[in-house]
Scaffold this motif. Structure first.
Motif, PDB file in Angstrom:
ATOM      1  N   GLN A 176       0.828  -1.210   0.000  1.00 52.31           N
ATOM      2  CA  GLN A 176       0.000   0.000   0.000  1.00 52.31           C
ATOM      3  C   GLN A 176       0.868   1.268   0.000  1.00 52.31           C
ATOM      4  O   GLN A 176       0.587   2.238  -0.719  1.00 52.31           O
ATOM      5  N   MET A 177       1.925   1.264   0.805  1.00 59.40           N
ATOM      6  CA  MET A 177       2.820   2.419   0.840  1.00 59.40           C
ATOM      7  C   MET A 177       3.512   2.606  -0.503  1.00 59.40           C
ATOM      8  O   MET A 177       3.641   3.732  -1.008  1.00 59.40           O
ATOM      9  N   ARG A 178       3.955   1.517  -1.106  1.00 59.76           N
ATOM     10  CA  ARG A 178       4.623   1.597  -2.407  1.00 59.76           C
ATOM     11  C   ARG A 178       3.665   2.121  -3.474  1.00 59.76           C
ATOM     12  O   ARG A 178       4.019   3.005  -4.269  1.00 59.76           O
ATOM     13  N   ASP A 179       2.452   1.594  -3.482  1.00 63.79           N
ATOM     14  CA  ASP A 179       1.474   2.013  -4.511  1.00 63.79           C
ATOM     15  C   ASP A 179       1.118   3.483  -4.352  1.00 63.79           C
ATOM     16  O   ASP A 179       0.914   4.193  -5.357  1.00 63.79           O
ATOM     17  N   LEU A 180       1.065   3.974  -3.103  1.00 64.55           N
ATOM     18  CA  LEU A 180       0.716   5.379  -2.887  1.00 64.55           C
ATOM     19  C   LEU A 180       1.768   6.299  -3.496  1.00 64.55           C
ATOM     20  O   LEU A 180       1.439   7.289  -4.162  1.00 64.55           O
ATOM     21  N   VAL A 181       3.027   5.984  -3.317  1.00 71.64           N
ATOM     22  CA  VAL A 181       4.092   6.802  -3.891  1.00 71.64           C
ATOM     23  C   VAL A 181       4.052   6.737  -5.413  1.00 71.64           C
ATOM     24  O   VAL A 181       4.196   7.758  -6.109  1.00 71.64           O
ATOM     25  N   LEU A 182       3.837   5.545  -5.954  1.00 74.57           N
ATOM     26  CA  LEU A 182       3.799   5.399  -7.411  1.00 74.57           C
ATOM     27  C   LEU A 182       2.608   6.127  -8.019  1.00 74.57           C
ATOM     28  O   LEU A 182       2.714   6.711  -9.110  1.00 74.57           O
ATOM     29  N   VAL A 183       1.474   6.105  -7.333  1.00 76.23           N
ATOM     30  CA  VAL A 183       0.275   6.800  -7.839  1.00 76.23           C
ATOM     31  C   VAL A 183       0.516   8.297  -7.943  1.00 76.23           C
ATOM     32  O   VAL A 183       0.065   8.968  -8.878  1.00 76.23           O
ATOM     33  N   GLY A 185       3.186   9.739  -8.734  1.00 72.17           N
ATOM     34  CA  GLY A 185       4.223  10.046  -9.706  1.00 72.17           C
ATOM     35  C   GLY A 185       5.628   9.672  -9.286  1.00 72.17           C
ATOM     36  O   GLY A 185       6.588   9.995  -9.995  1.00 72.17           O
ATOM     37  N   GLY A 186       5.774   9.012  -8.167  1.00 73.94           N
ATOM     38  CA  GLY A 186       7.093   8.614  -7.718  1.00 73.94           C
ATOM     39  C   GLY A 186       7.608   7.403  -8.481  1.00 73.94           C
ATOM     40  O   GLY A 186       6.837   6.631  -9.055  1.00 73.94           O
ATOM     41  N   SER A 187       8.925   7.259  -8.475  1.00 77.33           N
ATOM     42  CA  SER A 187       9.565   6.125  -9.141  1.00 77.33           C
ATOM     43  C   SER A 187       9.940   5.077  -8.098  1.00 77.33           C
ATOM     44  O   SER A 187       9.865   5.335  -6.891  1.00 77.33           O
ATOM     45  N   PRO A 188      10.348   3.884  -8.525  1.00 78.54           N
ATOM     46  CA  PRO A 188      10.839   2.893  -7.557  1.00 78.54           C
ATOM     47  C   PRO A 188      11.995   3.418  -6.704  1.00 78.54           C
ATOM     48  O   PRO A 188      12.114   3.064  -5.535  1.00 78.54           O
ATOM     49  N   SER A 189      12.842   4.259  -7.298  1.00 84.78           N
ATOM     50  CA  SER A 189      13.930   4.859  -6.513  1.00 84.78           C
ATOM     51  C   SER A 189      13.382   5.781  -5.437  1.00 84.78           C
ATOM     52  O   SER A 189      13.921   5.845  -4.320  1.00 84.78           O
ATOM     53  N   THR A 190      12.316   6.505  -5.758  1.00 86.20           N
ATOM     54  CA  THR A 190      11.677   7.374  -4.763  1.00 86.20           C
ATOM     55  C   THR A 190      11.101   6.548  -3.623  1.00 86.20           C
ATOM     56  O   THR A 190      11.208   6.927  -2.454  1.00 86.20           O
ATOM     57  N   VAL A 191      10.494   5.415  -3.966  1.00 87.18           N
ATOM     58  CA  VAL A 191       9.967   4.526  -2.929  1.00 87.18           C
ATOM     59  C   VAL A 191      11.089   4.074  -2.004  1.00 87.18           C
ATOM     60  O   VAL A 191      10.944   4.068  -0.772  1.00 87.18           O
ATOM     61  N   LEU A 192      12.224   3.734  -2.590  1.00 90.71           N
ATOM     62  CA  LEU A 192      13.354   3.258  -1.791  1.00 90.71           C
ATOM     63  C   LEU A 192      13.885   4.358  -0.875  1.00 90.71           C
ATOM     64  O   LEU A 192      14.135   4.118   0.313  1.00 90.71           O
ATOM     65  N   LEU A 193      14.044   5.573  -1.401  1.00 89.24           N
ATOM     66  CA  LEU A 193      14.648   6.658  -0.629  1.00 89.24           C
ATOM     67  C   LEU A 193      13.668   7.268   0.377  1.00 89.24           C
ATOM     68  O   LEU A 193      14.042   7.544   1.522  1.00 89.24           O
ATOM     69  N   LYS A 194      12.428   7.484  -0.049  1.00 89.28           N
ATOM     70  CA  LYS A 194      11.471   8.210   0.785  1.00 89.28           C
ATOM     71  C   LYS A 194      10.693   7.313   1.737  1.00 89.28           C
ATOM     72  O   LYS A 194      10.203   7.775   2.768  1.00 89.28           O
ATOM     73  N   VAL A 195      10.572   6.035   1.397  1.00 88.62           N
ATOM     74  CA  VAL A 195       9.777   5.122   2.221  1.00 88.62           C
ATOM     75  C   VAL A 195      10.629   3.981   2.758  1.00 88.62           C
ATOM     76  O   VAL A 195      10.575   3.643   3.940  1.00 88.62           O
ATOM     77  N   GLY A 196      11.449   3.403   1.877  1.00 87.39           N
ATOM     78  CA  GLY A 196      12.211   2.222   2.273  1.00 87.39           C
ATOM     79  C   GLY A 196      13.201   2.491   3.387  1.00 87.39           C
ATOM     80  O   GLY A 196      13.183   1.815   4.430  1.00 87.39           O
TER      81      GLY A 196
END
Length: 283
Positions: A176-183, A185-196
């Motif tokens: 859910q957290m990953r999908d929210l960032v992607l929705v 406009g974030g990229s997988p790298s953004t998910v890693l840096l901002k959430v991961g």
């Protein structure tokens, strides 16, 4: 007195609660460290008596204290040990930085690519299982006897436990957290840096607590096997000359240093995670 704005009291209550919880955790960790030191000293004395160790070989805590602070030569010995400890701490810091940085980079690579995980993890496991005594001659031939071999040997001790912990922390991100960032406009790298990485903070600090004594152990081994400097070499040299009181004093100093560094890592973890409203410290 100026009245608080509506809701201000409720807003400050969680902050005060977190501060109080952090302070209690700090006091608990310091008290635990003191208790551990007391228990170790007690077991030390009991072990010497139960196994009837020769006074020439086994030194009591009182004798070590006398060696460090009570003899006429104690001041000179303390100066020498301090210089040796500075060298060992420098070596350990190099290994700690190399190991943790490598672990963080490899963890990010492993999380992003399943294919690379199959290549990285077995190599890290092999480095963890092969004895450093066997690797030392090869490493010395490759990089010499300077800080390069210290960094590599200490990093090998630190790398695998830190890598496994950080990978697990980075994978704690929910779909859910990953999908929210992607929705948004974030990229997988953004998910890693901002959430991961924020989600992996507890695992990262757990890795730091493991890496601190691990880097010190790696530095001592490197000093013994490669550089001929620091406490690692001084302990072996004193043992070869049957300077048993000096050996015990050196071992006690480096052990207390490792324990204090571990406590510092715990306190930093508690302070940082407390600001994020998360419980910190060892479990």
């Amino acid at each position: 007195m100026t009245a608080l704005l509506p809701g201000a009291e409720e807003a400050t209550a969680p902050v005060a609660g977190r501060t109080g919880s952090t302070l209690r955790a700090v006091v608990r960790q310091v008290a635990t460290t003191v208790l551990v030191i007391g228990v170790v000293v007690l077991l030390w004395v009991v072990a010497l008596r139960v196994w009837d160790v020769s006074p020439y070989v086994g030194k009591t805590p009182a004798e070590v204290w006398t060696t460090l602070f009570g003899d006429d030569d104690s001041a000179e010995l303390r100066t020498e040990i301090w210089a040796l400890l500075q060298q060992t701490l420098t070596d350990a810091a190099v290994g700690f930085a190399a190991g943790m940085l490598t672990a963080v980079v490899l963890a990010a690579v492993v999380v992003r690519s399943k294919a690379l995980e199959g290549a990285v993890m077995p190599v890290a496991l092999v480095l963890q299982t092969v004895p450093l005594i066997a690797l030392a001659p090869i490493l010395i031939l490759l990089v010499g006897r300077g800080y390069g071999v210290v960094a590599i040997m200490s990093a090998i001790v630190v790398l695998f436990p830190a890598l496994v912990n950080i990978v697990l922390g980075l994978r704690s991100v929910t779909p859910q957290m990953r999908d929210l960032v992607l929705v948004y406009g974030g990229s997988p790298s953004t998910v890693l840096l901002k959430v991961g990485f924020p989600s992996a903070l507890p695992a990262l600090f757990a890795s730091v607590r493991i890496a601190v004594p691990g880097a010190l152990t790696g530095a001592l081994l490197a000093e013994w096997l490669a550089t001929g400097k620091g406490i690692g070499y001084a302990v072996v040299s004193a043992a070869n000359r049957s300077q048993n009181a000096r050996v015990w004093a050196l071992v006690v100093v480096v052990s207390l240093t490792a324990l204090l560094l571990y406590l510092v890592a715990q306190l930093v973890e508690t302070a940082v995670l407390g600001r994020f409203g998360r419980p910190g410290g060892a479990r």
